[in-house]
Design an enzyme around this catalytic site. Structure first.
Site, PDB file in Angstrom:
ATOM      1  N   ASN A  76       0.832  -1.207   0.000  1.00 57.92           N
ATOM      2  CA  ASN A  76       0.000   0.000   0.000  1.00 57.92           C
ATOM      3  C   ASN A  76       0.860   1.247   0.000  1.00 57.92           C
ATOM      4  O   ASN A  76       1.931   1.298   0.577  1.00 57.92           O
ATOM      5  CB  ASN A  76      -0.965  -0.014   1.200  1.00 57.92           C
ATOM      6  CG  ASN A  76      -0.416   0.722   2.412  1.00 57.92           C
ATOM      7  OD1 ASN A  76      -0.489   1.944   2.514  1.00 57.92           O
ATOM      8  ND2 ASN A  76       0.175  -0.045   3.334  1.00 57.92           N
ATOM      9  N   PHE A  94      -1.775   8.223   4.122  1.00 55.94           N
ATOM     10  CA  PHE A  94      -2.589   8.858   5.178  1.00 55.94           C
ATOM     11  C   PHE A  94      -3.826   9.554   4.619  1.00 55.94           C
ATOM     12  O   PHE A  94      -4.134  10.703   4.970  1.00 55.94           O
ATOM     13  CB  PHE A  94      -1.755   9.866   5.989  1.00 55.94           C
ATOM     14  CG  PHE A  94      -0.704   9.275   6.880  1.00 55.94           C
ATOM     15  CD1 PHE A  94      -0.704   7.921   7.221  1.00 55.94           C
ATOM     16  CD2 PHE A  94       0.308  10.077   7.406  1.00 55.94           C
ATOM     17  CE1 PHE A  94       0.284   7.387   8.065  1.00 55.94           C
ATOM     18  CE2 PHE A  94       1.294   9.557   8.245  1.00 55.94           C
ATOM     19  CZ  PHE A  94       1.274   8.215   8.570  1.00 55.94           C
ATOM     20  N   SER A 113       5.450   5.163   8.581  1.00 53.86           N
ATOM     21  CA  SER A 113       4.811   4.880   7.297  1.00 53.86           C
ATOM     22  C   SER A 113       5.742   5.306   6.178  1.00 53.86           C
ATOM     23  O   SER A 113       6.303   6.403   6.227  1.00 53.86           O
ATOM     24  CB  SER A 113       3.483   5.627   7.179  1.00 53.86           C
ATOM     25  OG  SER A 113       2.535   5.035   8.009  1.00 53.86           O
ATOM     26  N   ASN A 131       4.963   6.157   3.236  1.00 58.28           N
ATOM     27  CA  ASN A 131       4.267   6.870   2.157  1.00 58.28           C
ATOM     28  C   ASN A 131       4.083   8.359   2.401  1.00 58.28           C
ATOM     29  O   ASN A 131       3.335   9.012   1.685  1.00 58.28           O
ATOM     30  CB  ASN A 131       2.912   6.202   1.911  1.00 58.28           C
ATOM     31  CG  ASN A 131       3.082   4.712   1.633  1.00 58.28           C
ATOM     32  OD1 ASN A 131       3.890   4.334   0.792  1.00 58.28           O
ATOM     33  ND2 ASN A 131       2.366   3.874   2.367  1.00 58.28           N
ATOM     34  N   THR A 132       4.727   8.896   3.424  1.00 53.23           N
ATOM     35  CA  THR A 132       4.730  10.339   3.656  1.00 53.23           C
ATOM     36  C   THR A 132       6.185  10.780   3.612  1.00 53.23           C
ATOM     37  O   THR A 132       6.989  10.344   4.439  1.00 53.23           O
ATOM     38  CB  THR A 132       4.095  10.679   5.025  1.00 53.23           C
ATOM     39  OG1 THR A 132       2.711  10.309   4.978  1.00 53.23           O
ATOM     40  CG2 THR A 132       4.206  12.162   5.351  1.00 53.23           C
ATOM     41  N   LYS A 171       5.570   3.901  17.028  1.00 50.79           N
ATOM     42  CA  LYS A 171       5.514   2.803  16.049  1.00 50.79           C
ATOM     43  C   LYS A 171       6.654   2.946  15.062  1.00 50.79           C
ATOM     44  O   LYS A 171       6.798   3.977  14.412  1.00 50.79           O
ATOM     45  CB  LYS A 171       4.172   2.816  15.317  1.00 50.79           C
ATOM     46  CG  LYS A 171       4.023   1.666  14.316  1.00 50.79           C
ATOM     47  CD  LYS A 171       2.583   1.496  13.893  1.00 50.79           C
ATOM     48  CE  LYS A 171       2.439   0.400  12.856  1.00 50.79           C
ATOM     49  NZ  LYS A 171       1.037   0.225  12.439  1.00 50.79           N
ATOM     50  N   ASN A 228       5.815  -1.380  11.442  1.00 49.33           N
ATOM     51  CA  ASN A 228       5.021  -0.928  10.299  1.00 49.33           C
ATOM     52  C   ASN A 228       5.356  -1.801   9.072  1.00 49.33           C
ATOM     53  O   ASN A 228       6.039  -2.815   9.200  1.00 49.33           O
ATOM     54  CB  ASN A 228       5.317   0.554  10.046  1.00 49.33           C
ATOM     55  CG  ASN A 228       4.085   1.298   9.569  1.00 49.33           C
ATOM     56  OD1 ASN A 228       3.428   0.870   8.614  1.00 49.33           O
ATOM     57  ND2 ASN A 228       3.769   2.401  10.218  1.00 49.33           N
TER      58      ASN A 228
HETATM   59  C1  LIG Z   1      -3.694  -0.810   3.620  1.00 49.92           C
HETATM   60  C2  LIG Z   1      -2.864  -0.547   4.830  1.00 49.92           C
HETATM   61  C3  LIG Z   1      -2.903   0.704   5.437  1.00 49.92           C
HETATM   62  C4  LIG Z   1      -2.131   0.961   6.567  1.00 49.92           C
HETATM   63  N1  LIG Z   1      -2.210   2.193   7.154  1.00 49.92           N
HETATM   64  C5  LIG Z   1      -1.518   2.426   8.303  1.00 49.92           C
HETATM   65  C6  LIG Z   1      -1.630   3.671   8.973  1.00 49.92           C
HETATM   66  O1  LIG Z   1      -2.391   4.557   8.568  1.00 49.92           O
HETATM   67  N2  LIG Z   1      -0.878   3.858  10.095  1.00 49.92           N
HETATM   68  C7  LIG Z   1      -0.058   2.886  10.601  1.00 49.92           C
HETATM   69  O2  LIG Z   1       0.575   3.102  11.635  1.00 49.92           O
HETATM   70  N3  LIG Z   1       0.055   1.686   9.990  1.00 49.92           N
HETATM   71  C8  LIG Z   1      -0.653   1.438   8.863  1.00 49.92           C
HETATM   72  N4  LIG Z   1      -0.545   0.211   8.252  1.00 49.92           N
HETATM   73  C9  LIG Z   1       0.399  -0.789   8.803  1.00 49.92           C
HETATM   74  C10 LIG Z   1      -0.280  -1.808   9.718  1.00 49.92           C
HETATM   75  O3  LIG Z   1      -0.829  -1.172  10.844  1.00 49.92           O
HETATM   76  C11 LIG Z   1       0.728  -2.877  10.188  1.00 49.92           C
HETATM   77  O4  LIG Z   1       1.726  -2.266  10.974  1.00 49.92           O
HETATM   78  C12 LIG Z   1       1.408  -3.612   9.035  1.00 49.92           C
HETATM   79  O5  LIG Z   1       0.513  -3.780   7.946  1.00 49.92           O
HETATM   80  C13 LIG Z   1       1.948  -4.970   9.451  1.00 49.92           C
HETATM   81  O6  LIG Z   1       0.918  -5.833   9.888  1.00 49.92           O
HETATM   82  P1  LIG Z   1       0.208  -6.925   8.914  1.00 49.92           P
HETATM   83  O7  LIG Z   1       1.308  -7.652   8.212  1.00 49.92           O
HETATM   84  O8  LIG Z   1      -0.589  -7.784   9.821  1.00 49.92           O
HETATM   85  O9  LIG Z   1      -0.647  -6.135   7.982  1.00 49.92           O
HETATM   86  C14 LIG Z   1      -1.297  -0.059   7.100  1.00 49.92           C
HETATM   87  C15 LIG Z   1      -1.279  -1.320   6.496  1.00 49.92           C
HETATM   88  C16 LIG Z   1      -2.043  -1.582   5.381  1.00 49.92           C
HETATM   89  C17 LIG Z   1      -1.999  -2.953   4.755  1.00 49.92           C
END
Ligand SMILES: Cc1cc2nc3c(=O)[nH]c(=O)nc-3n(C[C@H](O)[C@H](O)[C@H](O)COP(=O)(O)O)c2cc1C
Length: 357
Positions: A110, A114, A177, A179-180, A217, A246
């Site tokens: 992704n 934000f 993240s 992406n910022t 985080k 993350n």
């Molecule tokens: C589509 C998507 C959007 C995410 N948006 C955020 C976010 O806004 N803030 C954040 O701290 N982590 C965000 N994450 C990261 C997740 O909170 C998590 O840390 C990461 O995906 C690892 O866990 P997973 O493998 O179970 O998905 C996002 C993940 C995905 C897949």
């Protein structure tokens, strides 16, 4: 529980992933998704930061960016949920497409950037929830981000913390993240020290009877020096814990073209190994003094248990739900209880960091 996911999944997968996610949020908002919580085994009860979790399995940030389905997700069986990331002002995020499924790899890429409705909408939903006697029981955090065009990043986290400290059970400073632009540079020693100091001051200025714990985080893509710095600053600053981790900007060999060329953060199964290794390292560097939340690639009770043994007091997942549906939380929770029992642990707390002993 009645699991509708096997019926709805083929339909959802006909839509692009972002549309499918939007439909999922809409369905959850109707309140019509069948959601018996099932039973939380007593061994899963966890007390962390003085907060009582009925189970240690949480919903990671990014699923509910606008705090629209907090109660629905708690009712599905999560021990805690973390809406956000929220930025002070609403912003559209990156252009679409910005979310990609990697079905065979059980992964997601992704670069949402934000996208969210902003702090006012987020806080108002949490206020309405606070005033609703029929809200679901459970712990609700708030994950803070910064607007893309904010120059002094700390300003945005301070604004978020001030507004949400009275409304959330815990706060997360998300500086990881991918992406910022520039965000992850805040993980460096000097900027991190200043940022956390300012957010802790903002929390103190709220003069609450009980301060919500403040967590940081972090990314999985850190040098040895970064990790040592983060651990040192986390301990000396007085924050309450870390979320590890993350998404990753790495592209392990199993990620095929053309998707491996898509910019953004990779999550799901390929992130499990790297994020668990960082978690283990951070547990060692912080000497077990700070509760850690393990995230990255959890898709089973065994994965959750491995994070706990590596040093996590709590765990979170998101990506596996894309492929397993919301009923996965029951499976993870119940399998985890079985593994604790198998190994003679009477509680999660007893198993935290077991691999270090
Ligand atoms: C589509 C998507 C959007 C995410 N948006 C955020 C976010 O806004 N803030 C954040 O701290 N982590 C965000 N994450 C990261 C997740 O909170 C998590 O840390 C990461 O995906 C690892 O866990 P997973 O493998 O179970 O998905 C996002 C993940 C995905 C897949």
């Amino acid at each position: 529980m009645i699991d509708l996911f096997p019926i709805t999944a083929p339909l959802l997968f006909r839509f692009d992933p972002e549309t499918a996610h939007g439909l999922t949020i809409k369905a959850l908002k109707t309140g019509l998704v069948p959601a018996p919580r099932g039973r939380d085994e007593p061994s899963l009860r966890s007390r962390v930061w003085g907060l009582d979790f009925t189970n240690p399995v949480g919903l990671a940030a990014g699923f509910d960016k606008n705090a629209e389905v907090v109660d629905a997700m708690l009712r599905l069986g999560f021990g805690f949920v973390e809406p956000g990331s929220v930025t002070p002002r609403p912003q559209p995020g990156n252009p679409r497409p910005r979310l990609f499924r990697l079905v065979e790899q059980g992964a997601v890429i992704n670069r949402m950037g934000f996208n969210n409705q902003g702090l006012d909408a987020f806080a108002e939903r949490l206020e309405r929830r606070r005033d609703n006697p029929r809200r679901a029981a459970g712990i609700v955090g708030a994950n803070l981000g910064k607007n893309k065009d904010t120059v002094d990043a700390a300003d945005d986290y301070v604004i978020g913390a001030r507004r949400l400290a009275p409304l959330a059970d815990y706060l997360v400073v998300n500086v990881s993240s991918p992406n910022t632009p520039g965000l992850r540079a805040l993980q460096g020693r000097a900027p991190l020290r200043e940022l956390l100091g300012r957010v802790l001051d903002a929390r103190a200025a709220c003069k609450l009877a009980r301060n919500p714990p403040l967590l940081l985080k972090i990314a999985p893509d850190l040098t040895a020096e970064d990790k040592a710095d983060i651990a040192a600053v986390a301990l000396e600053s007085g924050i309450d814990g870390l979320i590890v981790s993350n998404t990753t900007i790495a592209r392990p060999a199993e990620i095929p073209e053309p998707l491996r060329a898509e910019a953004g953060g990779l999550s799901g199964r390929p992130l499990f190994g790297p994020s668990t290794a960082v978690l283990k390292e951070i547990y060692g560097l912080t000497g077990g003094k700070l509760p850690l939340v393990g995230a990255g690639g959890i898709a089973s009770g065994a994965d959750a248990y491995a994070k706990i043994r590596a040093g996590a007091s709590l765990v979170q997942f998101y990506s596996a739900m894309v492929y397993g549906g919301p009923a996965l939380v029951h499976r993870i929770r119940d399998e985890l209880a079985g593994l604790l029992r198998r190994d003679g642990f009477e509680s999660v707390a007893e198993a935290v960091g077991a691999d270090h002993r």
